[in-house]
Design a protein around this motif. Sequence first.
Motif, mmCIF file in Angstrom:
data_model
loop_
_atom_site.group_PDB
_atom_site.id
_atom_site.type_symbol
_atom_site.label_atom_id
_atom_site.label_comp_id
_atom_site.label_asym_id
_atom_site.label_seq_id
_atom_site.Cartn_x
_atom_site.Cartn_y
_atom_site.Cartn_z
ATOM 1 N N GLU A 171 92.404 27.755 24.344
ATOM 2 C CA GLU A 171 92.519 26.783 25.640
ATOM 3 C C GLU A 171 93.062 27.614 27.188
ATOM 4 O O GLU A 171 92.475 27.542 28.122
ATOM 5 C CB GLU A 171 93.336 25.844 25.388
ATOM 6 N N ILE A 172 93.900 28.667 26.721
ATOM 7 C CA ILE A 172 94.344 29.393 27.784
ATOM 8 C C ILE A 172 93.094 30.113 28.379
ATOM 9 O O ILE A 172 92.810 30.173 29.769
ATOM 10 C CB ILE A 172 95.406 30.225 27.555
ATOM 11 N N THR A 173 92.296 30.709 27.492
ATOM 12 C CA THR A 173 91.288 31.755 27.744
ATOM 13 C C THR A 173 90.095 30.931 28.381
ATOM 14 O O THR A 173 89.407 31.115 29.782
ATOM 15 C CB THR A 173 90.571 32.363 26.753
ATOM 16 N N ALA A 174 89.971 29.691 27.986
ATOM 17 C CA ALA A 174 88.885 28.624 28.452
ATOM 18 C C ALA A 174 89.225 28.195 29.766
ATOM 19 O O ALA A 174 88.361 28.224 30.775
ATOM 20 C CB ALA A 174 88.646 27.617 27.594
ATOM 21 N N LYS A 175 90.529 27.847 30.057
ATOM 22 C CA LYS A 175 90.893 27.424 31.419
ATOM 23 C C LYS A 175 90.977 28.546 32.256
ATOM 24 O O LYS A 175 90.535 28.504 33.522
ATOM 25 C CB LYS A 175 92.365 27.005 31.161
ATOM 26 N N THR A 176 91.165 29.527 31.921
ATOM 27 C CA THR A 176 91.440 31.024 32.984
ATOM 28 C C THR A 176 89.962 31.383 33.353
ATOM 29 O O THR A 176 89.761 31.894 34.424
ATOM 30 C CB THR A 176 92.274 32.013 32.170
ATOM 31 N N PHE A 177 89.097 31.678 32.285
ATOM 32 C CA PHE A 177 87.826 32.188 32.502
ATOM 33 C C PHE A 177 86.359 31.293 32.577
ATOM 34 O O PHE A 177 85.579 31.747 32.933
ATOM 35 C CB PHE A 177 87.404 33.469 31.594
ATOM 36 N N PHE A 178 86.581 30.365 32.041
ATOM 37 C CA PHE A 178 85.500 29.459 31.679
ATOM 38 C C PHE A 178 85.633 27.931 32.489
ATOM 39 O O PHE A 178 84.759 27.034 32.213
ATOM 40 C CB PHE A 178 85.041 29.460 30.333
ATOM 41 N N GLY B 240 98.245 26.981 34.582
ATOM 42 C CA GLY B 240 99.275 25.946 34.192
ATOM 43 C C GLY B 240 99.728 26.323 32.764
ATOM 44 O O GLY B 240 99.258 27.343 32.151
ATOM 45 N N GLY B 241 101.033 26.074 32.536
ATOM 46 C CA GLY B 241 101.409 26.466 31.234
ATOM 47 C C GLY B 241 100.640 25.478 30.150
ATOM 48 O O GLY B 241 100.059 24.263 30.389
ATOM 49 N N VAL B 242 100.972 25.698 28.911
ATOM 50 C CA VAL B 242 100.566 25.017 27.751
ATOM 51 C C VAL B 242 101.731 23.843 27.408
ATOM 52 O O VAL B 242 102.679 24.491 26.832
ATOM 53 C CB VAL B 242 100.182 25.819 26.316
ATOM 54 N N SER C 298 109.969 22.219 32.840
ATOM 55 C CA SER C 298 108.973 21.820 33.206
ATOM 56 C C SER C 298 108.129 22.231 34.328
ATOM 57 O O SER C 298 108.754 23.248 34.985
ATOM 58 C CB SER C 298 108.685 20.342 33.328
ATOM 59 N N SER C 299 107.059 21.798 34.742
ATOM 60 C CA SER C 299 106.149 22.419 36.162
ATOM 61 C C SER C 299 105.466 21.241 36.518
ATOM 62 O O SER C 299 105.076 20.151 35.832
ATOM 63 C CB SER C 299 105.637 23.450 35.765
ATOM 64 N N ASP C 300 105.367 21.214 37.884
ATOM 65 C CA ASP C 300 104.426 20.396 38.657
ATOM 66 C C ASP C 300 102.978 20.857 38.475
ATOM 67 O O ASP C 300 101.870 19.936 38.818
ATOM 68 C CB ASP C 300 104.662 20.085 40.089
ATOM 69 N N ILE C 301 102.852 21.992 38.118
ATOM 70 C CA ILE C 301 101.218 22.452 37.952
ATOM 71 C C ILE C 301 100.546 21.721 36.595
ATOM 72 O O ILE C 301 101.282 21.771 35.644
ATOM 73 C CB ILE C 301 101.444 23.999 37.621
ATOM 74 N N PRO C 302 99.330 21.249 36.814
ATOM 75 C CA PRO C 302 98.756 20.443 35.848
ATOM 76 C C PRO C 302 98.739 21.223 34.438
ATOM 77 O O PRO C 302 98.210 22.569 34.559
ATOM 78 C CB PRO C 302 97.235 20.066 36.341
ATOM 79 N N PRO C 303 99.343 20.866 33.241
ATOM 80 C CA PRO C 303 99.348 21.612 32.237
ATOM 81 C C PRO C 303 97.739 21.742 31.630
ATOM 82 O O PRO C 303 97.134 21.001 31.757
ATOM 83 C CB PRO C 303 100.158 20.850 31.218
ATOM 84 N N ILE C 304 97.834 22.853 30.748
ATOM 85 C CA ILE C 304 96.687 23.171 29.575
ATOM 86 C C ILE C 304 97.072 22.118 28.454
ATOM 87 O O ILE C 304 98.212 22.605 27.810
ATOM 88 C CB ILE C 304 96.617 24.500 29.405
#
Length: 355
Positions: free
Chosen positions: A182-189, A262-264, A324-330
Amino acid sequence: MTKKILLMLTVITAWIVLLGVPASVADDALKVGAYGGYFKDSFDKHIFPDFTKETGIKIQSVAEPTGEAWLVQLEQAARAGQAPADVNMMSQTVMLRGQRTQLWTPYDLKEIPNHKYLLPQSINRYPDGRVSGIGAVGWYITLVSNTNVFKTAPSSWADMWKPDKKNSLGLLALVSNSFLLEITAKTFFGGCDILNSKDGILKVMNKLAELKPNVKLWYRDEGQFQQALQSGEIPMGQYYHDVAGLAAADGHPVRSTFPKEGGVYDSGSWAVSKASKKLKEAYIFINYMCRPEIQAKLSRKVGTAPTVKRDVTGLTDKEFSSVSSDIPPIIPRYDIYTGELSDWVNQKWTEMVTK
């Protein structure tokens, strides 16, 4: 004969959980399962006594093993009409596997009015829409780094692929708990839709394979990586935001960064065994745990991310950012790890990524 013996052992196992507890307490108490160790101890200290004081409902806490071991015990016990715990804190992959056997009692949300405060991802549903679980606690996997080695915080998960990170990374070893697909998909795809097909998953794994020269440790033992991170031996990787924060608070040169992608966000859910006879009490407990002030207390005392919307928690900016974070998560694609592709995904992960 084997099935009969297994059934008898299951019943015995269920009652072993209650050893040392007076029968009157065991009969009256709502049995609540929580991950053993620090986690359960924190609930015993900060959450359960106040719940009992307010509602009069006694809590008997039960230490759960992590992973699928507890699910197996619950399923076997349910066949014998027993519930080692009435309410159980379950990971998302285990929630899905329990759905296959209809293990979880469907909830009537009218009995949990505080569900209105929950984040959308904090409600689990059967394929037919029935509610099977309610968010208990959340946590994040983030990009961590040693501040002595890397003076500037990374801003993107893509930083892990940079040439200067050769032999510097510690990453979770399993495809089903690292969520690196998921991290790779969100970051590069551009998002996780690419993971809807085998061809897409292979493209993502090929990109992940480019990371191999940079990985020094594929870890299963969190403590092993934490020590290496703190010493600078392995100065970057993925880790749990709350634990990294505790290490930094103890004076170690560790930072946790929510990348721009985003964090996971991962979480545990409250699920009630179909063998439980205490659904009424379970509703009262789960509704209590959905209250914003209780979620805020969990953040402050246990270090978990709230499963409710931030604006109702009353957490300060500093308190919120610590968990936590306000950045939308993965959001993990749990279906990949529990569905028909799971064996294929695990095989390809080993062949292409970690081998």
